[in-house]
Enzyme design. Structure first.
Site, PDB file in Angstrom:
ATOM      1  N   LYS A 175       0.807  -1.326   0.013  1.00  0.00           N
ATOM      2  CA  LYS A 175       0.067   0.028  -0.030  1.00  0.00           C
ATOM      3  C   LYS A 175       1.004   1.359  -0.054  1.00  0.00           C
ATOM      4  CE  LYS A 175      -1.757   2.915   1.916  1.00  0.00           C
ATOM      5  NZ  LYS A 175      -1.734   4.514   1.717  1.00  0.00           N
ATOM      6  N   THR A 232      -0.639   7.412  13.151  1.00  0.00           N
ATOM      7  CA  THR A 232      -1.002   6.205  12.560  1.00  0.00           C
ATOM      8  C   THR A 232      -0.407   4.926  12.831  1.00  0.00           C
ATOM      9  OG1 THR A 232      -1.162   7.611  10.391  1.00  0.00           O
ATOM     10  CG2 THR A 232      -1.452   5.239   9.796  1.00  0.00           C
ATOM     11  N   GLU A 250       8.252   1.730  11.945  1.00  0.00           N
ATOM     12  CA  GLU A 250       9.005   2.685  11.792  1.00  0.00           C
ATOM     13  C   GLU A 250       8.273   3.903  11.893  1.00  0.00           C
ATOM     14  OE1 GLU A 250      11.900   4.927   9.134  1.00  0.00           O
ATOM     15  OE2 GLU A 250      11.981   2.942   8.559  1.00  0.00           O
ATOM     16  N   CYS A 284      12.765  10.709   8.223  1.00  0.00           N
ATOM     17  CA  CYS A 284      12.557  10.487   9.652  1.00  0.00           C
ATOM     18  C   CYS A 284      13.590  10.371  10.298  1.00  0.00           C
ATOM     19  CB  CYS A 284      11.914   8.774   9.768  1.00  0.00           C
ATOM     20  SG  CYS A 284      12.567   7.707   9.001  1.00  0.00           S
ATOM     21  N   GLU A 385       8.019  16.440  15.453  1.00  0.00           N
ATOM     22  CA  GLU A 385       8.921  16.365  14.209  1.00  0.00           C
ATOM     23  C   GLU A 385       8.249  17.229  13.113  1.00  0.00           C
ATOM     24  OE1 GLU A 385       9.886  12.299  11.531  1.00  0.00           O
ATOM     25  OE2 GLU A 385       7.983  12.552  12.231  1.00  0.00           O
TER      26      GLU A 385
END
Length: 490
Positions: A175, A232, A250, A284, A385
């Protein structure tokens, strides 16, 4: 449109998704260049059902590891053969400069080759007997795997999940992120060309709230491997807990970079600038918090500001470009909001903090590399972040407080340390809570070395030999050797 229309892949077959058709937008120009049909929960169900059936087919189920490895190695070769096309496709889809997307494609090819090699030598264990029996531990496929990938490094992230999942004998349902589906669709085609049985490969573009939700909740999906935002990730973990389903997550990061007073400042400047401004800060592991000893703070900050101002911002396809656009207008607006918040929190913008202007820049989602000083380590800009080209520079005095400062956010994905003293680096690296620590380097990643985070940066590890085992279940076998009956007997 120039790129035409692309359909989803369900069990190796291209077909129009039942969901709405969406446009792929070039972030360098703001113009749509391709259309992609999207999947629905019904498409997901078809893909999972077909994947489970393909896993049961003896032609795949009984394939020996070295035979599966041959198919994976061929997939790596095909990726390499089409590397330039794949790199250009990604640069247009996500806005990264070509040198970076070429590196992503090379990483994907290398991942398939490494996983193939590791699979050939992945031994089972004969365990120590404690009675009249022979005992062993074997590993088997876990079941259909949902691989949910991010928009910032598409093909590398998809290879990182698909290669070990297939090596373990599973069906894989990719996905891709809604903003960057094109590389995943091409990867699906290459896997089929490599000889992977069609039922084992599905690529299901579409919004997370529809396709991702359906995959995670589907009773036939036995594992979810997700790279993306922490919010999420929490939702996926909650659903997985109800299903008693393993996940690898992750998630986000707010990575600290530490410059000790004895560091080679020339190296440190290059590493810090690359660590935060490559990929436009949309990584990230971006080194977004810089802790500098006060004795070199002003000098290093000035040199970083000067280096940031020398970076070339522009067309991702053009030679010499360091920074392309951000992924979308909405994301750029979110980055801008954080820079304004930094000012509100007492910070000083030393460079950047604005859109670049000029020919070729006005229509794209560009943003200048931004360096901010004067913030408190507890400020929101230093805790949350941003996922953009924004660096907060923070002075420190006491080395004993460094680990506490570095660990002062909810995240723990990566960390960088610059020093000539490897003893100090060792001690600091072992104290900091982080999945990866780079010493006198930054953003070096290897298919052979496990990667993942701690705290709110995720759970589980990908890559390395054990990365294949993460997509398998473990079974124990006991072979009785005693002639006498076991238990009570007669």
């Amino acid at each position: 449109m120039a790129g035409g229309s692309m359909d989803i892949i369900v069990a190796g077959r291209h077909r129009p998704g039942r969901g709405p058709t969406v446009e792929s937008v070039d972030p360098a120009t703001g113009a749509a260049f391709a259309e992609v049909t999207t999947a629905t929960a019904e498409d997901v169900d078809d893909a999972v059902t077909a994947g489970a059936a393909a896993m049961r087919d003896p032609a795949w189920r009984n394939l020996l590891p070295h035979e599966r490895a041959r198919l994976l190695h061929r997939a790596g070769e095909l990726i390499e053969e089409e590397s330039e096309e794949l790199a250009r496709l990604q640069s247009r889809d996500i806005g990264k400069p070509l040198p970076e997307t070429r590196a992503l494609v090379a990483s994907a090819a290398g991942t398939f080759r490494y996983v193939a090699a590791a699979l050939e030598t992945l031994d089972e264990a004969l365990t120590t007997p404690r009675g009249p029996y022979l005992s062993m531990s074997v590993h088997e496929p876990i079941g259909p795997v949902a691989a949910i990938t991010p928009w910032n490094s598409p093909i590398a992230s998809e290879a990182q999940k698909a290669a070990p999942a297939l090596a373990a004998g599973n069906a894989v349902l990719i996905k891709p992120a809604e903003w960057s589906p094109l590389a995943a669709l091409r990867l699906g085609e290459l896997l089929l060309r490599a000889g992977i049985p069609p039922g084992l490969v599905s690529v299901l573009p579409g919004p997370g709230r529809v396709v991702g939700e359906a995959l995670v909740r589907h009773p036939g999906v036995r594992k979810v491997a997700f790279t993306g935002g922490t919010t999420t990730g929490r939702r996926i973990a909650s659903i997985a807990a109800d299903k008693l389903m393993p996940v690898s997550l992750e998630l986000g990061g707010k990575s600290p970079v530490i410059v000790l007073p004895d560091a080679d400042l020339d190296q440190a400047v290059r590493g810090v600038v690359f660590g935060i401004f490559s990929s436009q800060g949309q990584a990230c592991v971006a080194g977004s918090r810089l802790f500098v000893h006060r004795s070199v703070h002003d000098e290093l900050t000035g040199r970083i500001v000067a280096a940031a101002e020398r970076l070339v911002i522009g067309d991702p396809m053009a030679k010499g470009t360091h920074m392309g656009p951000l992924i979308s207008a909405e994301h750029r607006a979110a980055v801008e909001a954080y820079v304004q918040l930094a000012l509100d929190e007492g910070g000083h913008v030393r460079t950047g903090g604005e859109h670049p202007t000029g020919p070729g820049l006005d229509r794209g989602y560009y943003y200048r590399p931004t360096v901010i000083t004067g913030l408190d380590p507890a400020s929101r800009v230093c805790q949350e972040e941003i996922f953009g080209p924004v660096l907060a520079v923070l002075p420190y005095d006491d080395e004993e407080e460094l680990a506490e400062l570095a660990d002062s956010t909810p995240y723990g994905l990566a960390c960088g340390i610059w020093t000539r003293d490897y003893r100090r680096a060792w001690g600091l690296a072992r104290r900091i809570e982080s999945g990866t620590v780079w010493i006198n380097t930054y953003k070096q990643l290897s298919a052979s070395t496990p990667f993942g985070g701690v705290k709110e940066s995720g759970i589980g590890r990908e890559k390395g030999r054990e990365g294949i085992r993460a997509y398998m279940t473990q079974k124990s076998l006991y072979w009785g050797l005693d002639e006498a009956p076991s238990g009570w007997g007669t």
